[in-house]
Scaffold this motif. Structure first.
Motif, PDB file in Angstrom:
ATOM      1  N   TYR A  67      11.650  31.407  17.697  1.00  0.00           N
ATOM      2  CA  TYR A  67      11.400  32.331  18.851  1.00  0.00           C
ATOM      3  C   TYR A  67      12.180  33.946  18.119  1.00  0.00           C
ATOM      4  O   TYR A  67      11.377  34.846  18.485  1.00  0.00           O
ATOM      5  N   GLY A  99       0.463  31.387  20.101  1.00  0.00           N
ATOM      6  CA  GLY A  99       0.444  31.433  21.576  1.00  0.00           C
ATOM      7  C   GLY A  99       1.796  31.759  22.416  1.00  0.00           C
ATOM      8  O   GLY A  99       1.484  32.057  23.617  1.00  0.00           O
ATOM      9  N   GLU A 100       2.749  31.411  21.958  1.00  0.00           N
ATOM     10  CA  GLU A 100       4.166  31.809  22.468  1.00  0.00           C
ATOM     11  C   GLU A 100       4.283  33.130  22.610  1.00  0.00           C
ATOM     12  O   GLU A 100       5.024  33.528  23.743  1.00  0.00           O
ATOM     13  N   ARG A 103       2.195  34.109  25.802  1.00  0.00           N
ATOM     14  CA  ARG A 103       2.835  33.162  26.917  1.00  0.00           C
ATOM     15  C   ARG A 103       3.978  34.425  27.387  1.00  0.00           C
ATOM     16  O   ARG A 103       4.401  34.650  28.416  1.00  0.00           O
ATOM     17  N   LEU A 104       4.838  34.854  26.261  1.00  0.00           N
ATOM     18  CA  LEU A 104       6.098  35.441  26.665  1.00  0.00           C
ATOM     19  C   LEU A 104       5.699  36.830  27.255  1.00  0.00           C
ATOM     20  O   LEU A 104       6.122  37.225  28.269  1.00  0.00           O
ATOM     21  N   LYS A 106       2.737  37.726  28.946  1.00  0.00           N
ATOM     22  CA  LYS A 106       2.186  37.551  30.066  1.00  0.00           C
ATOM     23  C   LYS A 106       3.315  37.479  31.076  1.00  0.00           C
ATOM     24  O   LYS A 106       3.243  38.130  32.217  1.00  0.00           O
ATOM     25  N   ASP A 107       4.390  36.680  30.851  1.00  0.00           N
ATOM     26  CA  ASP A 107       5.501  36.425  31.829  1.00  0.00           C
ATOM     27  C   ASP A 107       6.152  38.220  31.999  1.00  0.00           C
ATOM     28  O   ASP A 107       6.656  38.415  33.003  1.00  0.00           O
ATOM     29  N   GLU A 168      -6.357  36.574  25.589  1.00  0.00           N
ATOM     30  CA  GLU A 168      -6.045  34.709  25.434  1.00  0.00           C
ATOM     31  C   GLU A 168      -6.999  34.182  24.798  1.00  0.00           C
ATOM     32  O   GLU A 168      -6.556  33.437  24.044  1.00  0.00           O
ATOM     33  N   TRP A 191      14.437  33.635  28.256  1.00  0.00           N
ATOM     34  CA  TRP A 191      13.046  32.930  28.040  1.00  0.00           C
ATOM     35  C   TRP A 191      13.192  32.017  26.933  1.00  0.00           C
ATOM     36  O   TRP A 191      12.631  30.875  27.190  1.00  0.00           O
ATOM     37  N   ARG A 195      12.612  27.584  27.284  1.00  0.00           N
ATOM     38  CA  ARG A 195      11.683  26.848  26.600  1.00  0.00           C
ATOM     39  C   ARG A 195      12.251  25.786  25.760  1.00  0.00           C
ATOM     40  O   ARG A 195      11.890  24.517  25.942  1.00  0.00           O
TER      41      ARG A 195
END
Ligand code: AMP
Ligand code: MG
Length: 341
Positions: A67, A99-100, A103-104, A106-107, A168, A191, A195
């Protein structure tokens, strides 16, 4: 940074107290790492095997390290598109990302709306100017300067989420405004800790630079972990120590990263309204079930007026504590249930 490191180590020694359980060989172990998110990461658990613990801790560490690389905006890594790649490609081309990252981001977009725009990771241009001024000021304190007001205003004109195009299906991120930059420093540690905690075995305490996440009580009898909240004025004392079994505890503070210009402290949490460091509080601690949200909230509550922050915490089912610049403390109603001392 030095003081923060010491404080975290002190918290660790506090949680290590009484670590050997009588009658059993189970023992509390701790691993510390310095290569994740430019801060101290510590991982603790009670185990009957040091080898098993080390292996489990290493798995958590390597996930955090991944990360760290993905969300890094200052360094490139061989064979990886990270947030620096996305920033460098602003206005030029969409970037295929892990993808992470999607995901981050979008959060982060949700946190932006949730916090009434107080936490905006698309404010990287503004944050970069502060980062640059702070780095230069720390290197050469006699010539420490603030960022140019005009440069701050210009950068602030390029912080619009409409220009952050997350596709996405294609797995790409495109910054359509060539001057927009992402900086996920306000949420990345919490974050990522969340995870990592989701994949970690039960009974672990993961702290990424003071963003603490517990994955269950520290032993079979339900003994909670004890987490210290740093006193911004230093020393060995804490504002409080808190019990934690399965929640995230995250603190934002003016003592974490700062520099001085003409004897005045300028820290790292920037109010998007003024483009200068938020001036209400010295420290804000948030307790909540999700460490990513806790991290976003701690930054937001550091910026927002206390009543607004309290309403936001309530809306999110979080507890919070504020220490203002005059030494006054404010608490949400349920915070005291967590206080050990
Ligand atoms: P934290 O310690 O979690 O409160 O995060 C502080 C970091 O978040 C800073 O070092 C900046 O990189 C970044 N940051 C500061 N102010 C903001 C803001 N208003 N919105 C988004 N990120 C911010
Ligand atoms: Mg934060």
């Amino acid at each position: 940074m030095g003081r923060k490191l010491m404080t975290i180590l002190l918290v660790l020694s506090l949680t290590l107290a009484g670590c050997v359980l009588p009658g059993k060989k189970r023992q509390q172990y701790q691993a510390a790492y310095l290569d994740v998110f430019d801060t101290v990461t510590s991982i603790s658990a009670v185990s009957d095997s040091e080898d098993v613990f080390r292996e489990q801790a290493e798995q958590i560490h390597s996930q955090l390290l991944e990360y760290h690389r993905l969300f890094d905006i200052y360094n490139d890594y061989e064979g990886m598109n990270n947030l620096k790649t996305v920033n460098d490609s602003a206005g030029a081309a969409p970037v295929a990302v892990d993808g992470e990252i999607i995901r981050l981001l979008k959060d982060c977009r949700d946190y932006y709306e949730l916090t009434g725009h107080a936490v905006n990771v698309a404010m990287g241009g503004v944050l970069f100017l502060w980062h640059e001024a702070r780095t230069a000021g720390l290197e050469d304190p006699d010539h420490a300067r603030l960022p140019e007001e005009a440069a701050l205003r210009e950068a602030a004109a390029h912080t619009d989420w409409a220009s952050v195009e997350i596709d996405e299906e294609a797995g790409t991120v495109y910054l359509s405004d060539p001057r927009l930059r992402l900086d996920v420093g306000a949420v990345a540690k919490g974050w990522s800790a969340q995870r990592a905690a989701e994949k970690a075995p039960e009974g672990f305490l993961i702290s990424v630079g003071g963003n603490v996440c517990a994955t269950g009580p520290k032993d079979g009898s339900g003994t909670p972990w004890v987490v210290g909240i740093t006193d911004p004025d230093g020393g060995e004392g804490y504002l409080h120590t808190l019990y934690d079994t399965d929640s995230a505890i995250v603190t934002s503070g003016d003592y974490q990263r700062y520099y001085e210009v003409d004897g005045k402290r300028f820290h790292h949490i920037i109010d998007p309204q003024t483009l200068y460091p938020a001036e209400r509080f010295r420290s804000v601690t948030v307790i909540c079930g999700d460490s990513g949200l806790a991290d976003a909230l701690s930054t937001a509550l550091f910026i927002l007026p206390q009543p607004e922050g309290e309403a936001l915490a309530k809306k999110c089912g979080a507890e919070a504590m504020w220490l203002d610049t005059e030494g006054n403390r404010f608490y949400t109603d349920g915070f005291e249930d967590w206080i050990c001392q």
